[in-house]
Design an enzyme around this catalytic site. Structure first.
Site, PDB file in Angstrom:
ATOM      1  N   GLU A  87      10.162  -4.086  -4.792  1.00 56.93           N
ATOM      2  CA  GLU A  87       9.009  -3.216  -4.527  1.00 56.93           C
ATOM      3  C   GLU A  87       8.232  -3.711  -3.324  1.00 56.93           C
ATOM      4  O   GLU A  87       8.249  -4.910  -3.019  1.00 56.93           O
ATOM      5  CB  GLU A  87       8.070  -3.248  -5.738  1.00 56.93           C
ATOM      6  CG  GLU A  87       8.095  -2.007  -6.602  1.00 56.93           C
ATOM      7  CD  GLU A  87       7.394  -0.800  -5.972  1.00 56.93           C
ATOM      8  OE1 GLU A  87       7.236  -0.728  -4.734  1.00 56.93           O
ATOM      9  OE2 GLU A  87       7.004   0.090  -6.742  1.00 56.93           O
ATOM     10  N   ASP A  88       7.544  -2.819  -2.664  1.00 62.62           N
ATOM     11  CA  ASP A  88       6.658  -3.248  -1.590  1.00 62.62           C
ATOM     12  C   ASP A  88       5.395  -3.898  -2.157  1.00 62.62           C
ATOM     13  O   ASP A  88       5.054  -5.016  -1.810  1.00 62.62           O
ATOM     14  CB  ASP A  88       6.290  -2.069  -0.662  1.00 62.62           C
ATOM     15  CG  ASP A  88       5.727  -0.852  -1.392  1.00 62.62           C
ATOM     16  OD1 ASP A  88       5.690  -0.829  -2.645  1.00 62.62           O
ATOM     17  OD2 ASP A  88       5.312   0.102  -0.697  1.00 62.62           O
ATOM     18  N   ASP A 111       0.290  -2.475  -7.476  1.00 64.35           N
ATOM     19  CA  ASP A 111      -1.155  -2.229  -7.447  1.00 64.35           C
ATOM     20  C   ASP A 111      -1.646  -2.071  -8.892  1.00 64.35           C
ATOM     21  O   ASP A 111      -1.942  -3.062  -9.554  1.00 64.35           O
ATOM     22  CB  ASP A 111      -1.408  -0.989  -6.585  1.00 64.35           C
ATOM     23  CG  ASP A 111      -2.881  -0.678  -6.386  1.00 64.35           C
ATOM     24  OD1 ASP A 111      -3.719  -1.555  -6.639  1.00 64.35           O
ATOM     25  OD2 ASP A 111      -3.197   0.454  -5.972  1.00 64.35           O
ATOM     26  N   GLY A 167       0.241  -1.209 -11.248  1.00 65.22           N
ATOM     27  CA  GLY A 167       1.384  -1.630 -12.055  1.00 65.22           C
ATOM     28  C   GLY A 167       2.058  -0.465 -12.772  1.00 65.22           C
ATOM     29  O   GLY A 167       3.087  -0.642 -13.419  1.00 65.22           O
ATOM     30  N   PHE A 210      -6.545  -2.069   1.333  1.00 64.31           N
ATOM     31  CA  PHE A 210      -5.395  -1.213   1.567  1.00 64.31           C
ATOM     32  C   PHE A 210      -4.518  -1.864   2.619  1.00 64.31           C
ATOM     33  O   PHE A 210      -4.965  -2.202   3.708  1.00 64.31           O
ATOM     34  CB  PHE A 210      -5.815   0.201   1.971  1.00 64.31           C
ATOM     35  CG  PHE A 210      -4.695   1.172   1.754  1.00 64.31           C
ATOM     36  CD1 PHE A 210      -4.490   1.737   0.493  1.00 64.31           C
ATOM     37  CD2 PHE A 210      -3.812   1.478   2.779  1.00 64.31           C
ATOM     38  CE1 PHE A 210      -3.413   2.602   0.270  1.00 64.31           C
ATOM     39  CE2 PHE A 210      -2.741   2.336   2.561  1.00 64.31           C
ATOM     40  CZ  PHE A 210      -2.539   2.900   1.300  1.00 64.31           C
ATOM     41  N   ARG A 256       4.446   2.135   9.039  1.00 59.34           N
ATOM     42  CA  ARG A 256       5.579   1.497   8.359  1.00 59.34           C
ATOM     43  C   ARG A 256       6.384   0.612   9.317  1.00 59.34           C
ATOM     44  O   ARG A 256       7.035  -0.330   8.924  1.00 59.34           O
ATOM     45  CB  ARG A 256       6.529   2.553   7.776  1.00 59.34           C
ATOM     46  CG  ARG A 256       5.949   3.367   6.630  1.00 59.34           C
ATOM     47  CD  ARG A 256       7.079   4.117   5.934  1.00 59.34           C
ATOM     48  NE  ARG A 256       6.620   5.197   5.064  1.00 59.34           N
ATOM     49  CZ  ARG A 256       6.274   5.043   3.794  1.00 59.34           C
ATOM     50  NH1 ARG A 256       6.289   3.847   3.243  1.00 59.34           N
ATOM     51  NH2 ARG A 256       5.895   6.084   3.071  1.00 59.34           N
TER      52      ARG A 256
HETATM   53  P1  IMP Z   1       1.048   1.199  -8.527  1.00 60.24           P
HETATM   54  O1  IMP Z   1      -0.409   1.525  -8.533  1.00 60.24           O
HETATM   55  O2  IMP Z   1       1.285  -0.270  -8.890  1.00 60.24           O
HETATM   56  O3  IMP Z   1       1.839   2.127  -9.410  1.00 60.24           O
HETATM   57  O4  IMP Z   1       1.562   1.360  -7.040  1.00 60.24           O
HETATM   58  C1  IMP Z   1       2.179   2.524  -6.648  1.00 60.24           C
HETATM   59  C2  IMP Z   1       2.551   2.563  -5.187  1.00 60.24           C
HETATM   60  O5  IMP Z   1       1.385   2.858  -4.446  1.00 60.24           O
HETATM   61  C3  IMP Z   1       3.118   1.307  -4.558  1.00 60.24           C
HETATM   62  O6  IMP Z   1       4.488   1.086  -4.790  1.00 60.24           O
HETATM   63  C4  IMP Z   1       2.868   1.640  -3.087  1.00 60.24           C
HETATM   64  O7  IMP Z   1       3.903   2.466  -2.599  1.00 60.24           O
HETATM   65  C5  IMP Z   1       1.545   2.392  -3.147  1.00 60.24           C
HETATM   66  N1  IMP Z   1       0.437   1.478  -2.788  1.00 60.24           N
HETATM   67  C6  IMP Z   1      -0.425   0.836  -3.600  1.00 60.24           C
HETATM   68  N2  IMP Z   1      -1.296   0.070  -2.914  1.00 60.24           N
HETATM   69  C7  IMP Z   1      -0.970   0.241  -1.600  1.00 60.24           C
HETATM   70  C8  IMP Z   1      -1.490  -0.309  -0.373  1.00 60.24           C
HETATM   71  O8  IMP Z   1      -2.429  -1.117  -0.323  1.00 60.24           O
HETATM   72  N3  IMP Z   1      -0.881   0.114   0.772  1.00 60.24           N
HETATM   73  C9  IMP Z   1       0.176   0.981   0.781  1.00 60.24           C
HETATM   74  N4  IMP Z   1       0.695   1.507  -0.337  1.00 60.24           N
HETATM   75  C10 IMP Z   1       0.130   1.134  -1.519  1.00 60.24           C
HETATM   76 MG    MG Z   2       6.132   1.597  -3.497  1.00 56.67          MG
END
Ligand code: IMP
Ligand code: MG
Length: 173
Positions: A95-96, A99, A101, A148, A161
């Protein structure tokens, strides 16, 4: 909008070198499928798999979340599923950024149902402040508290990107 550099290309390269060595050690002689979570992880993934001394199978998934009208949280679905089987194999999700989760916990739940030997998680960035779901990140590149993040695969509205480093996006006052 301003970009403030937090991790440069040399630091990223060193970190990936170490992650690659660790993953290669942990999965030596064990069948590994490395799954890239599109789009954000594509740059990290390309560098990470080239730092491995083992030969993983390569596959990709893409998830999208859409708001549904009945809840405020929105749902996660595959917009591209894996193409190879994970049955009886070890899976490494790449994963990149983690956040809240939510997306990675959804993905590991779905993959667990397909009978893999194990599911592990490698994330370039573990962003902790907004975590909602308890997630174990097995291989972490960098920990950041908040903000961010863009660059090295991560976007804001599909931009940035291509940047070789990792940046904080600072909104104008
Ligand atoms: P989650 O909130 O953990 O489900 O994250 C979902 C997705 O939101 C991540 O895989 C990223 O693609 C995107 N994301 C969350 N935080 C950031 C950020 O700070 N920059 C860019 N993309 C983000
Ligand atoms: Mg992602």
């Amino acid at each position: 909008m301003k970009l403030e550099k937090i991790f440069g290309p040399d630091l990223i390269r060193n970190k990936i070198h170490r992650l690659g060595a660790q993953i290669s050690r942990d999965f030596k002689d064990r069948p590994l499928v490395a799954v890239c979570v599109l789009k954000g992880a594509f740059v990290f993934y390309a560098d990470l798999i080239r730092s491995l001394s083992i030969e993983p199978e390569i596959d990709f998934v893409r998830m999208s979340s859409y708001a549904d009208n009945t809840t405020s949280t929105g749902k996660i679905v595959f917009s591209k599923d894996m193409e190879i089987s994970v049955k009886d194999k070890n899976v490494l999700i790449v994963e990149d950024i983690v956040d809240t989760g939510r997306s990675v916990s959804y993905l590991s739940r779905v993959l667990e149902e397909r009978g893999p030997k194990s599911v592990s998680l490698c994330a370039l960035i573990d962003k902790q402040e907004r975590r909602e779901v308890l997630i174990r990140v097995d291989y972490t590149g960098f920990v950041v508290q908040k903000g961010f993040i863009v660059g090295y695969g991560l976007d804001y509205a599909e931009k940035y990107r291509n940047l070789p480093g990792i940046f904080q996006l600072i909104p104008d006052e």
